[in-house]
Write a protein that holds these residues in place. Structure first.
Motif, PDB file in Angstrom:
ATOM      1  N   LEU A  21       0.847  -1.196   0.000  1.00 36.55           N
ATOM      2  CA  LEU A  21       0.000   0.000   0.000  1.00 36.55           C
ATOM      3  C   LEU A  21       0.879   1.240   0.000  1.00 36.55           C
ATOM      4  N   LEU A  22       0.328   2.320  -0.524  1.00 36.27           N
ATOM      5  CA  LEU A  22       1.022   3.611  -0.449  1.00 36.27           C
ATOM      6  C   LEU A  22       0.129   4.603   0.292  1.00 36.27           C
ATOM      7  N   LYS A  23       0.798   5.556   0.940  1.00 35.38           N
ATOM      8  CA  LYS A  23       0.071   6.631   1.622  1.00 35.38           C
ATOM      9  C   LYS A  23      -0.049   7.795   0.650  1.00 35.38           C
ATOM     10  N   ARG A  24      -1.297   8.219   0.378  1.00 36.06           N
ATOM     11  CA  ARG A  24      -1.559   9.267  -0.623  1.00 36.06           C
ATOM     12  C   ARG A  24      -1.131  10.641  -0.137  1.00 36.06           C
ATOM     13  N   ASN A  25      -0.590  11.437  -1.069  1.00 35.15           N
ATOM     14  CA  ASN A  25      -0.158  12.787  -0.722  1.00 35.15           C
ATOM     15  C   ASN A  25      -1.090  13.874  -1.269  1.00 35.15           C
ATOM     16  N   HIS A  26      -2.317  13.476  -1.680  1.00 39.69           N
ATOM     17  CA  HIS A  26      -3.242  14.470  -2.239  1.00 39.69           C
ATOM     18  C   HIS A  26      -4.675  13.970  -2.091  1.00 39.69           C
ATOM     19  N   PRO A  27      -5.641  14.903  -2.130  1.00 44.54           N
ATOM     20  CA  PRO A  27      -7.050  14.505  -2.008  1.00 44.54           C
ATOM     21  C   PRO A  27      -7.529  13.790  -3.271  1.00 44.54           C
ATOM     22  N   PRO A  28      -8.633  13.047  -3.260  1.00 46.78           N
ATOM     23  CA  PRO A  28      -9.342  12.665  -2.034  1.00 46.78           C
ATOM     24  C   PRO A  28      -8.575  11.590  -1.261  1.00 46.78           C
ATOM     25  N   PHE A  29      -8.954  11.414  -0.025  1.00 48.64           N
ATOM     26  CA  PHE A  29      -8.316  10.423   0.851  1.00 48.64           C
ATOM     27  C   PHE A  29      -6.830  10.706   1.067  1.00 48.64           C
ATOM     28  N   GLU A  30      -6.473  12.005   1.129  1.00 48.75           N
ATOM     29  CA  GLU A  30      -5.089  12.371   1.429  1.00 48.75           C
ATOM     30  C   GLU A  30      -4.687  11.774   2.776  1.00 48.75           C
ATOM     31  N   ALA A  31      -3.478  11.209   2.826  1.00 52.44           N
ATOM     32  CA  ALA A  31      -2.899  10.582   4.025  1.00 52.44           C
ATOM     33  C   ALA A  31      -3.538   9.242   4.377  1.00 52.44           C
ATOM     34  N   SER A  32      -4.465   8.761   3.537  1.00 55.19           N
ATOM     35  CA  SER A  32      -4.951   7.383   3.715  1.00 55.19           C
ATOM     36  C   SER A  32      -4.065   6.441   2.911  1.00 55.19           C
ATOM     37  N   TRP A  33      -4.095   5.184   3.293  1.00 53.53           N
ATOM     38  CA  TRP A  33      -3.379   4.158   2.546  1.00 53.53           C
ATOM     39  C   TRP A  33      -4.264   3.623   1.424  1.00 53.53           C
ATOM     40  N   VAL A  34      -3.668   3.451   0.265  1.00 57.57           N
ATOM     41  CA  VAL A  34      -4.421   2.976  -0.903  1.00 57.57           C
ATOM     42  C   VAL A  34      -3.551   2.031  -1.732  1.00 57.57           C
ATOM     43  N   LEU A  35      -4.180   1.377  -2.675  1.00 58.61           N
ATOM     44  CA  LEU A  35      -3.466   0.576  -3.664  1.00 58.61           C
ATOM     45  C   LEU A  35      -2.848   1.492  -4.721  1.00 58.61           C
ATOM     46  N   PRO A  36      -1.744   1.088  -5.317  1.00 62.61           N
ATOM     47  CA  PRO A  36      -1.238   1.839  -6.478  1.00 62.61           C
ATOM     48  C   PRO A  36      -2.265   1.770  -7.613  1.00 62.61           C
ATOM     49  N   GLY A  37      -2.388   2.858  -8.349  1.00 65.24           N
ATOM     50  CA  GLY A  37      -3.327   2.850  -9.471  1.00 65.24           C
ATOM     51  C   GLY A  37      -3.608   4.244  -9.962  1.00 65.24           C
ATOM     52  N   GLY A  38      -4.517   4.361 -10.943  1.00 65.32           N
ATOM     53  CA  GLY A  38      -4.864   5.672 -11.469  1.00 65.32           C
ATOM     54  C   GLY A  38      -5.684   5.556 -12.738  1.00 65.32           C
ATOM     55  N   PHE A  39      -5.794   6.644 -13.452  1.00 67.35           N
ATOM     56  CA  PHE A  39      -6.640   6.700 -14.645  1.00 67.35           C
ATOM     57  C   PHE A  39      -6.070   5.881 -15.793  1.00 67.35           C
ATOM     58  N   VAL A  40      -6.967   5.183 -16.484  1.00 64.91           N
ATOM     59  CA  VAL A  40      -6.613   4.518 -17.737  1.00 64.91           C
ATOM     60  C   VAL A  40      -6.658   5.574 -18.839  1.00 64.91           C
ATOM     61  N   GLU A  41      -5.564   5.703 -19.578  1.00 62.34           N
ATOM     62  CA  GLU A  41      -5.498   6.720 -20.629  1.00 62.34           C
ATOM     63  C   GLU A  41      -5.948   6.141 -21.972  1.00 62.34           C
ATOM     64  N   GLN A  42      -6.133   7.060 -22.937  1.00 57.73           N
ATOM     65  CA  GLN A  42      -6.762   6.692 -24.215  1.00 57.73           C
ATOM     66  C   GLN A  42      -6.001   5.628 -24.994  1.00 57.73           C
ATOM     67  N   ASP A  43      -4.689   5.588 -24.852  1.00 57.55           N
ATOM     68  CA  ASP A  43      -3.887   4.706 -25.702  1.00 57.55           C
ATOM     69  C   ASP A  43      -3.495   3.411 -25.003  1.00 57.55           C
ATOM     70  N   GLU A  44      -4.177   3.059 -23.926  1.00 57.16           N
ATOM     71  CA  GLU A  44      -3.773   1.861 -23.183  1.00 57.16           C
ATOM     72  C   GLU A  44      -4.983   1.101 -22.663  1.00 57.16           C
TER      73      GLU A  44
END
Lengths: 135, 135
Positions: A21-44
């Motif tokens: 897990l990583l601790k987030r440095n920005h909202p939402p859920f700043e300073a909470s632990w989360v899984l790595p991940g993010g937005f799927v972009e158009q070319d992937e």
């Protein structure tokens, strides 16, 4: 304007019975632990994004092992995002380090997880349940 | 602006060994045959959207039986949309009729499908393969 739901992806990375897990440095859920991940972009694909985001956030190359599920409860993220979650493994014994969006990276015992953001606690539970039933 | 990928949903509705398709009345793939489906909105899950869109486009209530897969090839739709596809069945023996976005609705033999838009031919093949293997 149609209010669509954007696709994101999250990675459940298990190693020696622990989950990354990583601790987030920005909202939402700043300073909470989360899984790595993010937005799927158009070319992937979602799997491509899972690998890319994990590299960007915690500095490891992963291989995607299994689709866990599509997490689409409208209340899971106030921005309306949906997540395709995958079980992944770290390639080549690399050591995770916090990079973009993370202040800390740690491995956790799945039976003793910290305060987590979004529905990531549920994703971890589902991932480990699927993993164990396939063993 | 991040170029996100919007989530849509598609329904594979099989009845008496045939699959329901509609002929689209607008681009992209205007006049091609496709599965009922559309954008997942902010207040609903992909399964909710699958049921709503099928009602709007072909006038039947369906129940969602099974997740078929997440279709996220970047080349599948020039608008960048991803689809969560579900196998569905018609409730209460209702008769499909073309409504929004459809000029025709017909049932097709899966071994003799017409010219189809997007990757919907692949979704039908995957749905029937999963269905048959579970019998």
């Amino acid at each position: 304007m149609l209010e669509v739901r954007a696709l994101t992806t999250d990675a459940v990375i298990e190693f020696d019975g622990e989950v990354l897990l990583l601790k987030r440095n920005h909202p939402p859920f700043e300073a909470s632990w989360v899984l790595p991940g993010g937005f799927v972009e158009q070319d992937e694909t979602a799997r491509d994004a899972c690998i890319r985001e994990t590299g960007e956030e915690v500095g490891v190359d992963v291989s995607v092992e299994e689709f866990i599920g599509l997490y689409d409860d409208p209340d899971r993220d106030k921005r309306g995002n949906v997540s395709a979650a995958y079980r992944c493994s770290i390639r080549n014994n690399q050591t995770p380090t916090p990079r973009e969006e993370a202040t800390q990276v740690e491995m956790f015992d799945p039976n003793n997880l910290p305060n987590m953001g979004f529905d990531h606690r549920q994703i971890v539970a589902d991932a480990l349940s699927a993993y164990r039933s396939s063993q």
